[in-house]
Design an enzyme around this catalytic site. Structure first.
Site, PDB file in Angstrom:
ATOM      1  CG  ASP A  77      -4.508   2.726  12.568  1.00 13.04           C
ATOM      2  OD1 ASP A  77      -4.559   2.997  13.783  1.00 13.04           O
ATOM      3  OD2 ASP A  77      -4.296   1.584  12.141  1.00 13.04           O
TER       4      ASP A  77
ATOM      5  CB  SER B 265      -4.566  -6.250   8.277  1.00 17.20           C
ATOM      6  OG  SER B 265      -4.185  -5.009   8.812  1.00 17.20           O
TER       7      SER B 265
ATOM      8  NE  ARG C 233      -1.199   3.810  12.503  1.00 22.88           N
ATOM      9  CZ  ARG C 233      -0.882   2.565  12.870  1.00 22.88           C
ATOM     10  NH1 ARG C 233      -0.184   2.343  13.953  1.00 22.88           N
ATOM     11  NH2 ARG C 233      -1.238   1.532  12.130  1.00 22.88           N
TER      12      ARG C 233
ATOM     13  CG  ASP D 287      -2.175  -0.803   1.039  1.00 21.17           C
ATOM     14  OD1 ASP D 287      -2.416  -1.254  -0.100  1.00 21.17           O
ATOM     15  OD2 ASP D 287      -2.903  -1.007   2.031  1.00 21.17           O
TER      16      ASP D 287
HETATM   17  N1  ARG Z   1      -8.302  -2.092  16.025  1.00 21.43           N
HETATM   18  C1  ARG Z   1      -7.098  -1.586  16.546  1.00 21.43           C
HETATM   19  C2  ARG Z   1      -7.149  -0.095  16.668  1.00 21.43           C
HETATM   20  O1  ARG Z   1      -7.957   0.503  16.058  1.00 21.43           O
HETATM   21  C3  ARG Z   1      -5.896  -2.060  15.764  1.00 21.43           C
HETATM   22  C4  ARG Z   1      -5.684  -1.408  14.466  1.00 21.43           C
HETATM   23  C5  ARG Z   1      -4.566  -2.023  13.746  1.00 21.43           C
HETATM   24  N2  ARG Z   1      -4.216  -1.284  12.588  1.00 21.43           N
HETATM   25  C6  ARG Z   1      -3.934  -1.831  11.431  1.00 21.43           C
HETATM   26  N3  ARG Z   1      -3.654  -1.000  10.463  1.00 21.43           N
HETATM   27  N4  ARG Z   1      -3.952  -3.117  11.211  1.00 21.43           N
HETATM   28  O2  ARG Z   1      -6.372   0.511  17.349  1.00 21.43           O
END
Ligand code: ARG
Length: 450
Positions: free
Chosen positions: A156, A208, A127, A46
């Site tokens: 994110d 992921s 983040r 990506d």
């Molecule tokens: N659900 C979790 C959160 O929102 C984990 C997110 C993981 N991010 C990813 N790009 N796979 O914090």
């Protein structure tokens, strides 16, 4: 296949400006100088497509920023080399681990941060940490644009964009993955191949994964079925509790003002403490979470996490707070912990509410100094001991044996006043003919008019 590029609002104005600029430049009306964009780069498909897309579709010079936050990797220099091969004019590999541990994870521990009482926020914490570097890089390079590779469906994107906006509201944020036309993996691969983006040769993992010092988040694939048990091979930080050692492992953790400072008496940096605790807890099969969580964008998602250090350190920290925090402070803190976790989950790390709560948390942590003993055993972790010079635990008040100084007789007066309101209420109901048994208490009392 031909792709056109419809732009969402964020990108649209900038794109039209770039087009006009480019057209004028082509006519020789102005000397073309490209604008710069800072991209949060991971090395995956990506964000590699993002590097190319920002050049091809947006006519921008790309500076990639690779953040080392404690994720599993096989060499970030390789990631940098790939960014440069994709045409980035520069790539910064920034070791953010100490900053992340010292300024982000310590605050999460002080707040015993658990979104929906379960998830220690690992992705939500990284983040804003990365965003800080992106904004710094934008200032260093004089870039007007900052880009990330998040999809439109996750949390994110919100965390990146809110953080960037709060740190420098003059920057324009681009989200190519949300804006570009290809939606499916095969379409993306086709575009990548057509534009010279290196496509991974190994079979793509169905999951992921996002990871850092505070753990791993695993989504997608079979995990999208909330009834399906997570396959054993998704875990890399924790052993299966069944395979964990048969003997318990004890670990002492020292805290100073709420911050973990030593393991088994050995002083270490916060980063090293987190890394060691991941190891210790992980080898004992502790730290797995399987949950369905509520995303900010409105959907529920099934998430599997491995957070050995995060869960163990928060448990130890709570154990010490139980000893050191005055009752009303502890109760108020429990409420604010929820607010803190939700704020951070929602991408408000740099926001005013979260900062105000941090001030409360910092105040409470002044007396959270001492030692906690954890016992790990086959997937479990328990607090089995705690001590502190600030301990409010008073043995002579607590004891049921010799030396008890608690005034038992005074309890009668306390109950007399404390129960006054309730007794008054009960007497009134009795006068009205209602029985104060457990069924009538739950039912509204209907006065019979006849
Ligand atoms: N659900 C979790 C959160 O929102 C984990 C997110 C993981 N991010 C990813 N790009 N796979 O914090």
């Amino acid at each position: 296949m031909h792709f056109s590029y419809p732009y969402t609002q964020v990108a649209h104005n900038s794109y039209s400006k770039i087009c006009i600029y480019a057209a004028n430049a082509a006519k020789g009306l102005i000397v073309m100088t490209k604008e710069k964009v800072i991209l949060a780069y991971s090395g995956g498909l990506d964000t590699s497509c993002c590097i190319k897309w920002l050049q091809v579709a947006m006519n921008l010079d790309v500076i990639a920023v690779v953040g080392e936050v404690g994720q599993e990797h096989d060499g970030l220099e390789k990631v940098k080399a790939k960014a440069l091969r994709m045409g980035a004019i520069d790539c910064i590999v920034a070791d953010m681990r100490d900053d992340f541990a010292d300024n982000f994870l310590t605050k999460a521990i002080a707040a015993n941060a658990m979104y929906e009482n379960k998830y220690p926020l690992l992705s939500a914490l990284s983040r804003p940490a990365i965003a800080k570097y992106l904004v710094q890089a934008a200032h260093t390079y004089g870039a007007k644009y900052v880009a990330h590779g998040c999809t439109g469906k996750g949390n994110d994107q919100v965390r990146f964009e809110n953080s960037i906006a709060m740190l420098d509201p003059t920057l324009t944020i681009l989200a190519p993955v949300r804006d570009w036309e290809f939606n499916t993996r095969p379409q993306e691969m086709e575009w990548a191949a057509a534009h010279g983006v290196e496509v991974p040769t190994t079979k793509a993992s169905p999951y992921s994964i996002d990871d850092n010092l505070f753990g791993r988040a695993i989504e997608c694939g079979i995990l999208e079925d909330p009834w399906a048990e997570p396959p054993a091979d998704i875990y890399t930080m924790t052993v299966d509790p069944q395979d964990a050692p048969d003997a318990p492992e004890y670990v002492d953790i020292d805290f100073e003002q709420g911050v973990p400072v030593a393991i088994n008496g050995k002083k270490m940096s916060m980063k090293d403490i987190v890394m060691d605790m991941n190891e210790i807890a992980g080898r004992n099969g502790y730290g797995r979470i399987d949950m369905v969580e509520n995303r900010l964008v409105g959907l529920k998602s099934r998430e599997v996490y491995e957070c050995p250090a995060a869960l163990a350190l928060i448990m130890a920290h709570k154990g010490l707070e139980d000893l050191c925090l005055e009752r009303e402070v502890l109760h108020a803190k429990l409420d604010l912990e929820q607010k803190w976790a939700v704020s951070v989950y929602y991408g408000e790390w740099f926001g005013p509410l979260k900062q105000a709560i941090d001030a409360f948390m910092a105040n409470t942590q002044q007396c959270v100094t001492g030692t906690v003993k954890l016992k790990f055993y086959k997937g479990n972790c328990t607090v089995v001991g705690r001590k502190s010079e600030y301990s409010l635990y008073n043995p002579s008040l607590a004891t049921y044996s010799e030396g008890d100084t608690f005034n038992h007789k005074a309890a009668a007066g306390f109950l007399e006043i404390n129960g006054l309101s309730a007794r008054n209420w009960a007497a009134n109901r009795a006068k009205m003919g209602a029985l104060n048994d457990s069924t009538s208490v739950c039912q509204p009392h209907i006065i019979d008019e006849d």
